[in-house]
Design a protein around this motif. Structure first.
Motif, mmCIF file in Angstrom:
data_model
loop_
_atom_site.group_PDB
_atom_site.id
_atom_site.type_symbol
_atom_site.label_atom_id
_atom_site.label_comp_id
_atom_site.label_asym_id
_atom_site.label_seq_id
_atom_site.Cartn_x
_atom_site.Cartn_y
_atom_site.Cartn_z
ATOM 1 N N THR A 45 0.853 -1.188 0.000
ATOM 2 C CA THR A 45 0.000 0.000 0.000
ATOM 3 C C THR A 45 0.889 1.239 0.000
ATOM 4 O O THR A 45 1.088 1.868 1.029
ATOM 5 N N TYR A 46 1.393 1.550 -1.162
ATOM 6 C CA TYR A 46 2.344 2.648 -1.270
ATOM 7 C C TYR A 46 1.672 4.013 -1.145
ATOM 8 O O TYR A 46 2.253 4.945 -0.624
ATOM 9 N N SER A 47 0.451 4.122 -1.576
ATOM 10 C CA SER A 47 -0.265 5.399 -1.481
ATOM 11 C C SER A 47 -1.197 5.397 -0.276
ATOM 12 O O SER A 47 -1.599 4.346 0.225
ATOM 13 N N ASN A 48 -1.569 6.596 0.164
ATOM 14 C CA ASN A 48 -2.534 6.705 1.251
ATOM 15 C C ASN A 48 -3.865 6.105 0.835
ATOM 16 O O ASN A 48 -4.534 5.443 1.634
ATOM 17 N N ARG A 49 -4.248 6.325 -0.384
ATOM 18 C CA ARG A 49 -5.509 5.780 -0.909
ATOM 19 C C ARG A 49 -5.536 4.259 -0.781
ATOM 20 O O ARG A 49 -6.534 3.681 -0.365
ATOM 21 N N ALA A 50 -4.426 3.620 -1.126
ATOM 22 C CA ALA A 50 -4.359 2.159 -1.029
ATOM 23 C C ALA A 50 -4.475 1.699 0.423
ATOM 24 O O ALA A 50 -5.133 0.689 0.709
ATOM 25 N N LYS A 51 -3.854 2.423 1.337
ATOM 26 C CA LYS A 51 -3.951 2.065 2.758
ATOM 27 C C LYS A 51 -5.407 2.135 3.214
ATOM 28 O O LYS A 51 -5.904 1.237 3.900
ATOM 29 N N ILE A 52 -6.074 3.205 2.849
ATOM 30 C CA ILE A 52 -7.474 3.388 3.226
ATOM 31 C C ILE A 52 -8.345 2.301 2.598
ATOM 32 O O ILE A 52 -9.220 1.738 3.264
ATOM 33 N N MET A 53 -8.083 1.964 1.344
ATOM 34 C CA MET A 53 -8.850 0.908 0.672
ATOM 35 C C MET A 53 -8.706 -0.438 1.386
ATOM 36 O O MET A 53 -9.616 -1.267 1.340
ATOM 37 N N GLN A 54 -7.597 -0.640 2.066
ATOM 38 C CA GLN A 54 -7.359 -1.916 2.751
ATOM 39 C C GLN A 54 -7.706 -1.858 4.240
ATOM 40 O O GLN A 54 -7.370 -2.786 4.975
ATOM 41 N N GLY A 55 -8.347 -0.783 4.675
ATOM 42 C CA GLY A 55 -8.876 -0.753 6.029
ATOM 43 C C GLY A 55 -8.232 0.200 7.014
ATOM 44 O O GLY A 55 -8.634 0.249 8.176
ATOM 45 N N VAL A 56 -7.236 0.961 6.604
ATOM 46 C CA VAL A 56 -6.646 1.952 7.499
ATOM 47 C C VAL A 56 -7.565 3.168 7.527
ATOM 48 O O VAL A 56 -7.864 3.741 6.471
ATOM 49 N N PRO A 57 -8.051 3.555 8.700
ATOM 50 C CA PRO A 57 -8.943 4.717 8.751
ATOM 51 C C PRO A 57 -8.243 5.988 8.251
ATOM 52 O O PRO A 57 -7.143 6.323 8.709
ATOM 53 N N GLY A 58 -8.877 6.675 7.332
ATOM 54 C CA GLY A 58 -8.334 7.921 6.808
ATOM 55 C C GLY A 58 -8.091 8.954 7.894
ATOM 56 O O GLY A 58 -7.169 9.773 7.793
ATOM 57 N N GLU A 59 -8.903 8.912 8.951
ATOM 58 C CA GLU A 59 -8.759 9.854 10.054
ATOM 59 C C GLU A 59 -7.407 9.698 10.750
ATOM 60 O O GLU A 59 -6.840 10.675 11.231
ATOM 61 N N ILE A 60 -6.897 8.483 10.809
ATOM 62 C CA ILE A 60 -5.591 8.269 11.442
ATOM 63 C C ILE A 60 -4.491 8.908 10.601
ATOM 64 O O ILE A 60 -3.611 9.591 11.126
ATOM 65 N N ILE A 61 -4.553 8.707 9.292
ATOM 66 C CA ILE A 61 -3.562 9.310 8.399
ATOM 67 C C ILE A 61 -3.670 10.828 8.461
ATOM 68 O O ILE A 61 -2.653 11.531 8.545
ATOM 69 N N ASP A 62 -4.911 11.358 8.457
ATOM 70 C CA ASP A 62 -5.108 12.803 8.517
ATOM 71 C C ASP A 62 -4.585 13.397 9.823
ATOM 72 O O ASP A 62 -3.966 14.461 9.818
ATOM 73 N N ARG A 63 -4.819 12.705 10.926
ATOM 74 C CA ARG A 63 -4.446 13.249 12.228
ATOM 75 C C ARG A 63 -2.951 13.099 12.531
ATOM 76 O O ARG A 63 -2.317 14.015 13.043
ATOM 77 N N PHE A 64 -2.387 11.930 12.225
ATOM 78 C CA PHE A 64 -1.011 11.642 12.628
ATOM 79 C C PHE A 64 -0.017 11.629 11.475
ATOM 80 O O PHE A 64 1.172 11.583 11.707
ATOM 81 N N SER A 65 -0.473 11.608 10.265
ATOM 82 C CA SER A 65 0.268 11.525 9.016
ATOM 83 C C SER A 65 0.534 10.061 8.676
ATOM 84 O O SER A 65 0.454 9.182 9.545
ATOM 85 N N VAL A 66 0.884 9.829 7.453
ATOM 86 C CA VAL A 66 1.211 8.470 7.018
ATOM 87 C C VAL A 66 2.522 8.010 7.662
ATOM 88 O O VAL A 66 2.759 6.818 7.826
ATOM 89 N N TYR A 67 3.343 8.959 8.052
ATOM 90 C CA TYR A 67 4.629 8.662 8.675
ATOM 91 C C TYR A 67 4.473 8.726 10.190
ATOM 92 O O TYR A 67 4.862 9.700 10.830
ATOM 93 N N SER A 68 3.889 7.677 10.757
ATOM 94 C CA SER A 68 3.636 7.678 12.192
ATOM 95 C C SER A 68 3.468 6.255 12.710
ATOM 96 O O SER A 68 3.109 5.342 11.955
ATOM 97 N N GLU A 69 3.715 6.101 13.999
ATOM 98 C CA GLU A 69 3.477 4.816 14.642
ATOM 99 C C GLU A 69 1.992 4.464 14.609
ATOM 100 O O GLU A 69 1.628 3.299 14.470
ATOM 101 N N GLN A 70 1.132 5.481 14.709
ATOM 102 C CA GLN A 70 -0.306 5.240 14.701
ATOM 103 C C GLN A 70 -0.757 4.638 13.374
ATOM 104 O O GLN A 70 -1.574 3.708 13.347
ATOM 105 N N THR A 71 -0.219 5.156 12.271
ATOM 106 C CA THR A 71 -0.566 4.603 10.962
ATOM 107 C C THR A 71 -0.014 3.192 10.822
ATOM 108 O O THR A 71 -0.704 2.294 10.328
ATOM 109 N N ALA A 72 1.206 2.960 11.271
ATOM 110 C CA ALA A 72 1.782 1.613 11.214
ATOM 111 C C ALA A 72 0.924 0.629 12.007
ATOM 112 O O ALA A 72 0.686 -0.501 11.563
ATOM 113 N N CYS A 73 0.446 1.051 13.174
ATOM 114 C CA CYS A 73 -0.433 0.184 13.980
ATOM 115 C C CYS A 73 -1.727 -0.124 13.235
ATOM 116 O O CYS A 73 -2.168 -1.285 13.210
#
Length: 182
Positions: A63-91
């Motif tokens: 999931t190289y793009s944010n869109r791909a991460k969201i499509m696979q179940g990563v909440p967009g709110e986590i990426i928006d709040r903490f950025s894609v470069y974060s422990e929260q997004t990795a979790c």
């Protein structure tokens, strides 16, 4: 020539470590899945280098793009709040792939290899690795600062090695891996 030999040695070491990991997972009857960004599928590839890996690798997402991460179940709110470069997004990545495949272990990786992300220059830091391991009732987050590397493959292998060290520590019940800047 020395740099090439050192890089080949490092790659051989990482491959050997993943062979040991895959055999351990097979022996314990544990399944694993990944959602990879900075490693771009390198971890799943390393796992499948060992014969019998189909018994443990349920599947994987690159999931190289944010869109791909969201499509696979990563909440967009986590990426928006903490950025894609974060422990929260990795979790969220580790949990989403684990949920998608019903695996015992989920791995999520994010970070910056080689150059600053022009779309996110304020949060992108070259060599910064974020990853998470979801196992049992817990998801653990880690971060590391990888030293400058000569190419993207070297960053992927170095990141994969960090994941290996943390996962082996958890599987041994030790959790001795400390996510300190290197």
């Amino acid at each position: 020539m020395e740099h090439r030999q050192a890089a080949e040695y490092a790659e051989d070491l990482v491959r050997e470590n993943y062979r040991k990991l895959t055999e351990l997972l097979i022996g314990r009857g544990l399944t694993i899945t990944t959602m990879e960004s900075i490693t771009a599928g390198q971890i799943a590839s390393l796992i499948t280098d060992t014969e019998g890996s189909s018994a443990v690798l349920e599947g994987a997402f690159v999931t190289y793009s944010n869109r791909a991460k969201i499509m696979q179940g990563v909440p967009g709110e986590i990426i928006d709040r903490f950025s894609v470069y974060s422990e929260q997004t990795a979790c969220a990545m580790a949990q989403a792939c684990r949920d998608a495949y019903g695996a015992d272990i989920g791995i999520g990786t994010s970070g910056t290899a080689g150059n600053i992300d022009p779309a996110n220059p304020e949060v992108s830091s070259v060599g910064r690795l974020y990853f998470a391991i979801s196992m049992g009732e817990e998801t653990r987050a880690y971060s590391a600062l990888l030293p400058p590397m000569k190419n993207r493959l070297a960053y992927k292998l170095a990141a994969a090695q960090e994941v290996y060290l943390a996962l082996m520590s958890l599987l041994a019940g030790e959790n001795i891996y400390l996510s300190e800047e290197k």
